[in-house]
Design a protein around this motif. Structure first.
Motif, PDB file in Angstrom:
ATOM      1  N   LYS A  84       0.826  -1.195   0.000  1.00 33.19           N
ATOM      2  CA  LYS A  84       0.000   0.000   0.000  1.00 33.19           C
ATOM      3  C   LYS A  84       0.866   1.253   0.000  1.00 33.19           C
ATOM      4  O   LYS A  84       0.585   2.227  -0.703  1.00 33.19           O
ATOM      5  N   ALA A  85       1.941   1.215   0.772  1.00 32.34           N
ATOM      6  CA  ALA A  85       2.834   2.375   0.830  1.00 32.34           C
ATOM      7  C   ALA A  85       3.465   2.635  -0.535  1.00 32.34           C
ATOM      8  O   ALA A  85       3.707   3.783  -0.910  1.00 32.34           O
ATOM      9  N   LEU A  86       3.723   1.572  -1.278  1.00 31.74           N
ATOM     10  CA  LEU A  86       4.308   1.736  -2.610  1.00 31.74           C
ATOM     11  C   LEU A  86       3.241   2.065  -3.649  1.00 31.74           C
ATOM     12  O   LEU A  86       3.571   2.323  -4.806  1.00 31.74           O
ATOM     13  N   GLY A  87       2.000   2.071  -3.244  1.00 26.73           N
ATOM     14  CA  GLY A  87       0.894   2.253  -4.179  1.00 26.73           C
ATOM     15  C   GLY A  87       0.576   3.698  -4.475  1.00 26.73           C
ATOM     16  O   GLY A  87      -0.528   4.004  -4.934  1.00 26.73           O
ATOM     17  N   ASP A  88       1.493   4.573  -4.213  1.00 24.12           N
ATOM     18  CA  ASP A  88       1.330   5.985  -4.569  1.00 24.12           C
ATOM     19  C   ASP A  88       2.533   6.401  -5.414  1.00 24.12           C
ATOM     20  O   ASP A  88       3.670   6.125  -5.041  1.00 24.12           O
ATOM     21  N   PRO A  89       2.274   7.049  -6.546  1.00 24.03           N
ATOM     22  CA  PRO A  89       3.372   7.388  -7.453  1.00 24.03           C
ATOM     23  C   PRO A  89       4.472   8.195  -6.781  1.00 24.03           C
ATOM     24  O   PRO A  89       5.659   7.944  -7.010  1.00 24.03           O
ATOM     25  N   VAL A  90       4.088   9.133  -5.929  1.00 23.11           N
ATOM     26  CA  VAL A  90       5.094   9.949  -5.254  1.00 23.11           C
ATOM     27  C   VAL A  90       5.959   9.078  -4.355  1.00 23.11           C
ATOM     28  O   VAL A  90       7.194   9.161  -4.368  1.00 23.11           O
ATOM     29  N   SER A 108       7.087  15.151   3.646  1.00 20.92           N
ATOM     30  CA  SER A 108       7.355  14.607   4.975  1.00 20.92           C
ATOM     31  C   SER A 108       6.316  13.545   5.351  1.00 20.92           C
ATOM     32  O   SER A 108       6.646  12.514   5.936  1.00 20.92           O
ATOM     33  N   HIS A 109       5.082  13.823   5.006  1.00 14.12           N
ATOM     34  CA  HIS A 109       4.015  12.869   5.293  1.00 14.12           C
ATOM     35  C   HIS A 109       4.221  11.558   4.541  1.00 14.12           C
ATOM     36  O   HIS A 109       4.063  10.468   5.096  1.00 14.12           O
ATOM     37  N   LEU A 145       6.221   5.769   4.405  1.00 16.35           N
ATOM     38  CA  LEU A 145       7.216   4.758   4.042  1.00 16.35           C
ATOM     39  C   LEU A 145       7.911   4.220   5.294  1.00 16.35           C
ATOM     40  O   LEU A 145       8.199   3.019   5.394  1.00 16.35           O
ATOM     41  N   ARG A 146       8.171   5.119   6.243  1.00 18.26           N
ATOM     42  CA  ARG A 146       8.838   4.709   7.476  1.00 18.26           C
ATOM     43  C   ARG A 146       7.957   3.747   8.257  1.00 18.26           C
ATOM     44  O   ARG A 146       8.399   2.696   8.713  1.00 18.26           O
ATOM     45  N   GLU A 147       6.692   4.101   8.398  1.00 18.24           N
ATOM     46  CA  GLU A 147       5.788   3.270   9.188  1.00 18.24           C
ATOM     47  C   GLU A 147       5.495   1.937   8.509  1.00 18.24           C
ATOM     48  O   GLU A 147       5.072   0.981   9.156  1.00 18.24           O
ATOM     49  N   ALA A 148       5.706   1.892   7.211  1.00 17.43           N
ATOM     50  CA  ALA A 148       5.529   0.621   6.500  1.00 17.43           C
ATOM     51  C   ALA A 148       6.775  -0.242   6.599  1.00 17.43           C
ATOM     52  O   ALA A 148       6.794  -1.362   6.089  1.00 17.43           O
ATOM     53  N   GLY A 149       7.822   0.293   7.228  1.00 12.37           N
ATOM     54  CA  GLY A 149       9.042  -0.478   7.397  1.00 12.37           C
ATOM     55  C   GLY A 149       9.941  -0.484   6.180  1.00 12.37           C
ATOM     56  O   GLY A 149      10.877  -1.284   6.105  1.00 12.37           O
ATOM     57  N   TYR A 163      17.361   9.549   4.735  1.00 15.16           N
ATOM     58  CA  TYR A 163      16.555   8.335   4.665  1.00 15.16           C
ATOM     59  C   TYR A 163      17.332   7.245   3.940  1.00 15.16           C
ATOM     60  O   TYR A 163      18.098   7.514   3.003  1.00 15.16           O
ATOM     61  N   ARG A 164      17.087   6.024   4.355  1.00 17.49           N
ATOM     62  CA  ARG A 164      17.842   4.876   3.881  1.00 17.49           C
ATOM     63  C   ARG A 164      16.872   3.709   3.691  1.00 17.49           C
ATOM     64  O   ARG A 164      16.011   3.475   4.528  1.00 17.49           O
ATOM     65  N   ALA A 165      17.009   2.986   2.601  1.00 15.73           N
ATOM     66  CA  ALA A 165      16.100   1.873   2.323  1.00 15.73           C
ATOM     67  C   ALA A 165      16.429   0.667   3.196  1.00 15.73           C
ATOM     68  O   ALA A 165      17.564   0.523   3.647  1.00 15.73           O
TER      69      ALA A 165
END
Lengths: 125, 125
Positions: free
Chosen positions: B41-47, B80-81, B86-90, B103-105
């Motif tokens: 879901k976190a990856l489901g936004d183009p931005v 930032s949001h 992305l952070r909360e999705a781990g 930020y780091r993957a």
DNA sequence: TCTCTGATTCGATGGACGTCAAGACAGGCG
DNA sequence: CGCCTGTCTTGACGTCCATCGAATCAGAGA
């Protein structure tokens, strides 16, 4: 209401070859992101993720709605809605055969998504 | 407001080894789906997909917010949001160093997602 | 043709999401 | 200390989404 979906195929979701290098290799362009994000979004719901798995792992490569629906504590219309979402994201195809409707996964786009997320196996260096 | 998120780690998102067989191989259990769907879901936004790519493909493996923000036609709070999502999705980690935040993957979870989507290269048979 | 079953569409509702402006927080520098 | 710059949080607003019940559509069979 106007139909107007038909996003222009900036990225060919039907291509047999992966469309894009891994996300971690080079920055994915805005058009690619816009084309692939809906697929990730469709997988971003637990019910749809399970549906996708049930369809993709089904014997014969296809699953009947009549087998999918009772696997969840949800009404028929809701499952139908989720299947429509997967269909519109290009992740599955539907085919009616007589009374029943069968869903089938589209391996190409799954491969594309997997390729996009792929990472060097181990950052040995 | 109460803190109380802390979903129990039914699936270990920090595991180095893939947690699950491919989605198309055996039906993914409800707990696994619930654990991994938020990442999709976190990856489901183009931005966010572009942000993820910019971070993962950045030199040194990390990207500064100050470099990410101007790449979009969006305000700072909005970026930032998305980063928080992305952070909360781990999917990413954040670290403040002086004035800037980097930020780091997290490669493990990316590997897990890729493994889940992986498909036999060609359905011969 | 009428009816029954399976699947989808329609309409409504409560909640989540993306975005922004304004404010708050953190660290560096005069 | 006070200001400046970079980042995050808060509050608000409009839109999208997951879900349901009711209605509709599609085939099969009597």
């Amino acid at each position: 209401m106007p139909k107007q979906q038909a996003s222009p195929p900036v990225v060919d979701l039907n291509a047999d070859t992966p469309c894009c290098p891994p996300l971690a290799q080079r920055r994915v362009p805005a058009e690619t992101a816009a084309a692939l994000a809906p697929a990730f979004k469709a997988l971003g719901d637990p019910v749809r993720l399970q549906l996708m798995s049930m369809i993709a792992s089904a014997e014969g490569g296809e699953a009947c709605v009549c087998d999918l629906t009772p696997a969840f504590d949800l009404t028929g219309p809701t499952i139908s809605h989720h299947l429509k979402t997967l269909r519109e994201a290009g992740l599955v195809d539907a085919e009616r055969r007589g009374t029943w409707v069968y869903y089938r996964a589209r391996p190409q786009i799954l491969r594309q998504l997997a390729a996009l997320l792929s990472i060097e196996p181990a950052p040995r260096a």
